[in-house]
Design an enzyme around this catalytic site. Structure first.
Site, PDB file in Angstrom:
ATOM      1  N   SER A 130       0.806  -1.217   0.000  1.00 10.47           N
ATOM      2  CA  SER A 130       0.000   0.000   0.000  1.00 10.47           C
ATOM      3  C   SER A 130       0.838   1.264   0.000  1.00 10.47           C
ATOM      4  O   SER A 130       1.899   1.327   0.636  1.00 10.47           O
ATOM      5  CB  SER A 130      -0.882  -0.003   1.263  1.00 10.47           C
ATOM      6  OG  SER A 130      -1.424   1.268   1.484  1.00 10.47           O
ATOM      7  N   GLU A 132       0.135   3.649   1.692  1.00 12.56           N
ATOM      8  CA  GLU A 132       0.144   4.062   3.104  1.00 12.56           C
ATOM      9  C   GLU A 132       1.523   3.793   3.724  1.00 12.56           C
ATOM     10  O   GLU A 132       1.901   4.425   4.711  1.00 12.56           O
ATOM     11  CB  GLU A 132      -0.967   3.315   3.849  1.00 12.56           C
ATOM     12  CG  GLU A 132      -1.177   3.684   5.307  1.00 12.56           C
ATOM     13  CD  GLU A 132      -1.777   5.066   5.561  1.00 12.56           C
ATOM     14  OE1 GLU A 132      -2.311   5.686   4.625  1.00 12.56           O
ATOM     15  OE2 GLU A 132      -1.692   5.525   6.716  1.00 12.56           O
ATOM     16  N   TYR A 153      -1.659   0.264  10.678  1.00 10.62           N
ATOM     17  CA  TYR A 153      -1.923  -0.389   9.384  1.00 10.62           C
ATOM     18  C   TYR A 153      -0.710  -0.247   8.466  1.00 10.62           C
ATOM     19  O   TYR A 153      -0.243  -1.224   7.865  1.00 10.62           O
ATOM     20  CB  TYR A 153      -3.171   0.227   8.737  1.00 10.62           C
ATOM     21  CG  TYR A 153      -3.360  -0.160   7.285  1.00 10.62           C
ATOM     22  CD1 TYR A 153      -3.938  -1.377   6.938  1.00 10.62           C
ATOM     23  CD2 TYR A 153      -2.950   0.692   6.258  1.00 10.62           C
ATOM     24  CE1 TYR A 153      -4.106  -1.736   5.604  1.00 10.62           C
ATOM     25  CE2 TYR A 153      -3.113   0.350   4.929  1.00 10.62           C
ATOM     26  CZ  TYR A 153      -3.684  -0.867   4.600  1.00 10.62           C
ATOM     27  OH  TYR A 153      -3.829  -1.214   3.285  1.00 10.62           O
TER      28      TYR A 153
HETATM   29  P1  NAP Z   1     -11.521  -4.465   1.787  1.00 16.90           P
HETATM   30  O1  NAP Z   1     -12.653  -4.098   0.896  1.00 16.90           O
HETATM   31  O2  NAP Z   1     -11.456  -3.915   3.159  1.00 16.90           O
HETATM   32  O3  NAP Z   1     -11.471  -6.068   1.849  1.00 16.90           O
HETATM   33  C1  NAP Z   1     -10.699  -6.736   2.807  1.00 16.90           C
HETATM   34  C2  NAP Z   1     -10.936  -8.218   2.675  1.00 16.90           C
HETATM   35  O4  NAP Z   1     -10.155  -8.908   3.678  1.00 16.90           O
HETATM   36  C3  NAP Z   1     -12.406  -8.646   2.930  1.00 16.90           C
HETATM   37  O5  NAP Z   1     -12.708  -9.714   2.053  1.00 16.90           O
HETATM   38  C4  NAP Z   1     -12.363  -9.144   4.367  1.00 16.90           C
HETATM   39  O6  NAP Z   1     -13.375 -10.054   4.685  1.00 16.90           O
HETATM   40  C5  NAP Z   1     -11.004  -9.826   4.369  1.00 16.90           C
HETATM   41  N1  NAP Z   1     -10.473 -10.049   5.720  1.00 16.90           N
HETATM   42  C6  NAP Z   1     -10.282  -9.132   6.698  1.00 16.90           C
HETATM   43  N2  NAP Z   1      -9.762  -9.718   7.790  1.00 16.90           N
HETATM   44  C7  NAP Z   1      -9.627 -11.042   7.501  1.00 16.90           C
HETATM   45  C8  NAP Z   1      -9.174 -12.167   8.230  1.00 16.90           C
HETATM   46  N3  NAP Z   1      -8.749 -12.055   9.493  1.00 16.90           N
HETATM   47  N4  NAP Z   1      -9.158 -13.363   7.613  1.00 16.90           N
HETATM   48  C9  NAP Z   1      -9.596 -13.495   6.324  1.00 16.90           C
HETATM   49  N5  NAP Z   1     -10.063 -12.467   5.597  1.00 16.90           N
HETATM   50  C10 NAP Z   1     -10.075 -11.254   6.176  1.00 16.90           C
HETATM   51  O7  NAP Z   1     -10.121  -4.082   1.080  1.00 16.90           O
HETATM   52  P2  NAP Z   1      -9.822  -3.690  -0.456  1.00 16.90           P
HETATM   53  O8  NAP Z   1     -10.046  -2.232  -0.624  1.00 16.90           O
HETATM   54  O9  NAP Z   1     -10.488  -4.668  -1.340  1.00 16.90           O
HETATM   55  O10 NAP Z   1      -8.244  -3.890  -0.497  1.00 16.90           O
HETATM   56  C11 NAP Z   1      -7.661  -5.159  -0.789  1.00 16.90           C
HETATM   57  C12 NAP Z   1      -6.256  -5.203  -0.212  1.00 16.90           C
HETATM   58  O11 NAP Z   1      -5.465  -4.179  -0.790  1.00 16.90           O
HETATM   59  C13 NAP Z   1      -6.161  -4.988   1.295  1.00 16.90           C
HETATM   60  O12 NAP Z   1      -5.080  -5.768   1.768  1.00 16.90           O
HETATM   61  C14 NAP Z   1      -5.835  -3.520   1.430  1.00 16.90           C
HETATM   62  O13 NAP Z   1      -5.156  -3.277   2.640  1.00 16.90           O
HETATM   63  C15 NAP Z   1      -4.923  -3.326   0.211  1.00 16.90           C
HETATM   64  N6  NAP Z   1      -4.915  -2.004  -0.368  1.00 16.90           N
HETATM   65  C16 NAP Z   1      -6.073  -1.378  -0.690  1.00 16.90           C
HETATM   66  C17 NAP Z   1      -6.046  -0.133  -1.314  1.00 16.90           C
HETATM   67  C18 NAP Z   1      -7.313   0.578  -1.692  1.00 16.90           C
HETATM   68  O14 NAP Z   1      -7.232   1.779  -1.965  1.00 16.90           O
HETATM   69  N7  NAP Z   1      -8.441  -0.104  -1.774  1.00 16.90           N
HETATM   70  C19 NAP Z   1      -4.802   0.468  -1.578  1.00 16.90           C
HETATM   71  C20 NAP Z   1      -3.632  -0.217  -1.266  1.00 16.90           C
HETATM   72  C21 NAP Z   1      -3.696  -1.452  -0.664  1.00 16.90           C
HETATM   73  P3  NAP Z   1     -14.863  -9.544   5.150  1.00 16.90           P
HETATM   74  O15 NAP Z   1     -15.573  -9.197   3.862  1.00 16.90           O
HETATM   75  O16 NAP Z   1     -15.402 -10.724   5.843  1.00 16.90           O
HETATM   76  O17 NAP Z   1     -14.660  -8.346   6.029  1.00 16.90           O
HETATM   77  N1  GDD Z   2     -12.369   7.313   6.305  1.00 17.59           N
HETATM   78  C1  GDD Z   2     -12.501   8.649   6.432  1.00 17.59           C
HETATM   79  N2  GDD Z   2     -13.664   9.150   6.966  1.00 17.59           N
HETATM   80  N3  GDD Z   2     -11.476   9.444   6.037  1.00 17.59           N
HETATM   81  C2  GDD Z   2     -11.647  10.787   6.152  1.00 17.59           C
HETATM   82  C3  GDD Z   2     -12.810  11.353   6.678  1.00 17.59           C
HETATM   83  C4  GDD Z   2     -13.863  10.500   7.111  1.00 17.59           C
HETATM   84  O1  GDD Z   2     -14.913  10.920   7.580  1.00 17.59           O
HETATM   85  N4  GDD Z   2     -12.672  12.707   6.646  1.00 17.59           N
HETATM   86  C5  GDD Z   2     -11.473  12.961   6.115  1.00 17.59           C
HETATM   87  N5  GDD Z   2     -10.838  11.807   5.826  1.00 17.59           N
HETATM   88  C6  GDD Z   2      -9.479  11.690   5.252  1.00 17.59           C
HETATM   89  C7  GDD Z   2      -8.539  10.780   6.035  1.00 17.59           C
HETATM   90  O2  GDD Z   2      -8.002  11.470   7.179  1.00 17.59           O
HETATM   91  C8  GDD Z   2      -7.493  10.469   4.961  1.00 17.59           C
HETATM   92  O3  GDD Z   2      -6.539  11.487   4.922  1.00 17.59           O
HETATM   93  C9  GDD Z   2      -8.303  10.480   3.659  1.00 17.59           C
HETATM   94  O4  GDD Z   2      -9.573  11.085   3.969  1.00 17.59           O
HETATM   95  C10 GDD Z   2      -8.549   9.111   3.048  1.00 17.59           C
HETATM   96  O5  GDD Z   2      -9.085   8.252   4.047  1.00 17.59           O
HETATM   97  P1  GDD Z   2      -9.632   6.788   3.692  1.00 17.59           P
HETATM   98  O6  GDD Z   2     -10.631   6.867   2.599  1.00 17.59           O
HETATM   99  O7  GDD Z   2     -10.050   6.145   4.975  1.00 17.59           O
HETATM  100  O8  GDD Z   2      -8.365   6.065   3.050  1.00 17.59           O
HETATM  101  P2  GDD Z   2      -6.836   5.964   3.520  1.00 17.59           P
HETATM  102  O9  GDD Z   2      -6.033   6.781   2.545  1.00 17.59           O
HETATM  103  O10 GDD Z   2      -6.660   6.243   4.948  1.00 17.59           O
HETATM  104  O11 GDD Z   2      -6.534   4.408   3.312  1.00 17.59           O
HETATM  105  C11 GDD Z   2      -6.964   3.748   2.114  1.00 17.59           C
HETATM  106  O12 GDD Z   2      -5.959   3.821   1.143  1.00 17.59           O
HETATM  107  C12 GDD Z   2      -4.747   3.127   1.458  1.00 17.59           C
HETATM  108  C13 GDD Z   2      -3.765   3.344   0.292  1.00 17.59           C
HETATM  109  O13 GDD Z   2      -3.120   4.573   0.460  1.00 17.59           O
HETATM  110  C14 GDD Z   2      -7.305   2.290   2.490  1.00 17.59           C
HETATM  111  O14 GDD Z   2      -7.925   1.681   1.399  1.00 17.59           O
HETATM  112  C15 GDD Z   2      -6.058   1.497   2.827  1.00 17.59           C
HETATM  113  O15 GDD Z   2      -6.392   0.116   2.985  1.00 17.59           O
HETATM  114  C16 GDD Z   2      -5.064   1.665   1.654  1.00 17.59           C
HETATM  115  O16 GDD Z   2      -3.888   0.923   1.901  1.00 17.59           O
END
Ligand code: NAP
Ligand code: GDD
Length: 325
Positions: A130, A132, A153
Site C-alpha cells: 500500500s 500508506e 496499518y
Molecule cells: P476491503 O474491501 O477492506 O477487503 C478486505 C478483505 O479482507 C475482505 O474480504 C475481508 O473479509 C477480508 N479479511 C479481513 N480480515 C480477515 C481475516 N482475518 N481473515 C480473512 N479475511 C479477512 O479491502 P480492499 O479495498 O479490497 O483492499 C484489498 C487489499 O489491498 C487490502 O489488503 C488492502 O489493505 C490493500 N490495499 C487497498 C487499497 C485501496 O485503496 N483499496 C490500496 C492499497 C492497498 P470480510 O468481507 O469478511 O470483512
Molecule cells: N475514512 C474517512 N472518513 N477518512 C476521512 C474522513 C472520514 O470521515 N474525513 C477525512 N478523511 C481523510 C482521512 O483522514 C485520509 O486522509 C483520507 O480522507 C482518506 O481516508 P480513507 O478513505 O479512509 O483512506 P486511507 O487513505 O486512509 O486508506 C486507504 O488507502 C490506502 C492506500 O493509500 C485504504 O484503502 C487502505 O487500505 C489503503 O492501503
C-alpha cells in the site's frame, strides 16, 4: 485451466479480481470468513452452485489468524497464482485495534507465505502492499521511495512488504508487491472517505439526510478506479520476473475537492452540507500521497484511465441508482 486463490475475495478488490479471472478462464478459489450475517454481497452475482459439474468459483472458510487452515487450503487447492488481498484495511480503525491489525495484516501475510513454502507448491504470489507505507515521505512516491508509515496499518503493511520480498530472495518464490495508491469504486466500503461522501451526497439529494460529517479535508490522495488496478495485479503475475510495482494515477486531489465534485454532480453546494467531526481525525495523518507509476507503464503496459473527477461522478451516479432500486 489455471487455478487462482484469492484471500479477501469478499472485499472491493477481491470482487473485481474474481470477475477478471473468471473472464480469463481461471478457476477461482476464495477464502471467506465465517460471519453471523452474509458477507458475500460483492460476489453474489458470481456465485455458482457447488453442485454444478464445472464449478469455476469455489469458496472456502478460512481466516488469516488460522495457519493450519491456510496450509490445508494451499495443499488442497494447489493454486497457480495466489492473490493475497485480505487485511484489516481501515487506517483509522488500526489505531483502535493495533494488535489485531498487526496479527492479520502483518503476521497473516507470513502465515500465508509460510503455508506456500511448507506445502512446496509452485505458485506465483501477489502481495497487496500500500501507498500508506510511504506515510510521511513527501510525494511523488515510487518503488524507490523510503517508507515512513504513520499508522499501525501502514507499519503492518511494511512488514508484509518485506516478508514477501524475503520469500522472493530467500526461498526463490515468485512474489511481487503491488504498491497500490487509493483506488475506489461503487463497491468501496462505506466508511472509506470517497464512498462515504458519494453515498451521503445521494442520500442528501434524495432528502433522506441533511449533512455528512467529515474529518481532515486537506489530505491529498491519488484516487484511481479499482477495476483498472486489479488488472494491474494480474499483469504483475504474468511478468517474466517478479518485481515490485506502484499503481497510481499520478494526480493530486484533496478530500475537499473530491467532496465538491460529488456535490456538484447533484447541483448542491457542499459547504451547506459538510460538517466537521474530530472523531474522523487520525492521531497521525498521511498528508499527501501522489504516485509515480512509470515503471508499471514501461514493464507491464499498465496505465490508469479513470481520473479522480470522473471517479467522483461515477460513484455518485452509482449511489443514486442504488437508491432507486
Ligand atoms: P476491503 O474491501 O477492506 O477487503 C478486505 C478483505 O479482507 C475482505 O474480504 C475481508 O473479509 C477480508 N479479511 C479481513 N480480515 C480477515 C481475516 N482475518 N481473515 C480473512 N479475511 C479477512 O479491502 P480492499 O479495498 O479490497 O483492499 C484489498 C487489499 O489491498 C487490502 O489488503 C488492502 O489493505 C490493500 N490495499 C487497498 C487499497 C485501496 O485503496 N483499496 C490500496 C492499497 C492497498 P470480510 O468481507 O469478511 O470483512
Ligand atoms: N475514512 C474517512 N472518513 N477518512 C476521512 C474522513 C472520514 O470521515 N474525513 C477525512 N478523511 C481523510 C482521512 O483522514 C485520509 O486522509 C483520507 O480522507 C482518506 O481516508 P480513507 O478513505 O479512509 O483512506 P486511507 O487513505 O486512509 O486508506 C486507504 O488507502 C490506502 C492506500 O493509500 C485504504 O484503502 C487502505 O487500505 C489503503 O492501503
Amino acid at each position: 485451466m489455471k487455478r487462482a486463490l484469492i484471500t479477501g475475495i469478499t472485499g472491493q478488490d477481491g470482487s473485481y479480481l474474481t470477475e477478471l479471472l473468471l473472464g480469463k478462464g481461471y478457476q477461482v478459489h476464495g477464502i471467506i470468513r465465517r460471519s453471523s450475517t452474509f458477507n458475500t454481497g460483492r460476489i453474489e452475482h458470481l456465485y455458482q452452485d457447488p453442485h454444478e459439474p464445472e464449478q469455476r468459483l469455489v469458496l472456502h472458510y478460512g481466516d488469516l489468524t488460522d495457519s493450519s487452515r491456510l496450509v490445508t487450503l494451499i495443499e488442497k487447492i494447489r493454486p497457480d497464482e495466489v492473490y493475497h488481498l485480505a487485511a484489516q484495511s481501515h487506517v483509522r480503525v488500526s489505531f483502535d485495534e493495533p494488535e489485531y491489525t498487526g496479527n492479520t495484516t502483518g503476521v497473516g501475510t507470513t502465515r500465508l507465505l509460510e503455508a506456500i513454502r511448507m506445502v512446496g507448491v509452485d505458485t506465483r504470489y501477489y502481495q497487496a502492499s500500500s501507498s500508506e507505507m510511504f506515510g510521511a515521505t513527501p510525494p511523488p512516491q515510487s518503488e524507490d521511495t523510503p517508507f515512513y508509515p504513520r499508522s499501525p496499518y501502514g507499519a503492518a503493511k511494511v512488514y508484509g512488504y518485506w516478508m514477501a520480498r524475503n520469500y522472493r530472495e530467500a526461498h526463490g518464490l515468485f512474489a511481487v508487491n503491488g504498491i497500490l495508491f487509493n483506488h475506489e469504486s461503487p463497491r468501496r466500503g462505506e466508511t472509506f472517505v470517497t464512498r462515504k461522501i458519494a453515498r451521503a451526497v445521494a442520500r442528501i439529494s434524495a432528502g433522506i439526510e441533511q449533512n455528512v460529517y467529515l474529518g481532515n479535508l486537506d489530505a491529498v490522495r491519488d484516487w484511481g478506479y479499482a477495476p483498472e488496478y486489479v488488472e494491474g495485479m494480474w499483469r504483475m503475475l504474468q511478468a517474466d520476473e517478479p518485481a515490485d510495482y506502484v499503481l497510481a494515477t499520478g494526480t493530486a486531489t484533496t478530500v475537499r475537492e473530491f467532496t465538491q465534485w460529488c456535490f456538484e454532480r447533484v447541483g448542491l453546494d457542499w459547504e451547506k452540507h459538510v460538517q466537521f467531526d474530530e472523531t474522523y481525525l487520525r492521531p497521525t495523518e498521511v498528508d499527501a500521497l501522489i504516485g509515480d507509476a512509470s515503471k508499471a507503464m514501461t514493464d507491464l503496459g499498465w496505465k490508469a484511465q479513470t481520473m479522480p473527477e470522473q471517479l467522483a461522478h461515477l460513484m455518485v451516479d452509482a449511489d443514486l441508482a442504488a437508491l432507486d432500486r
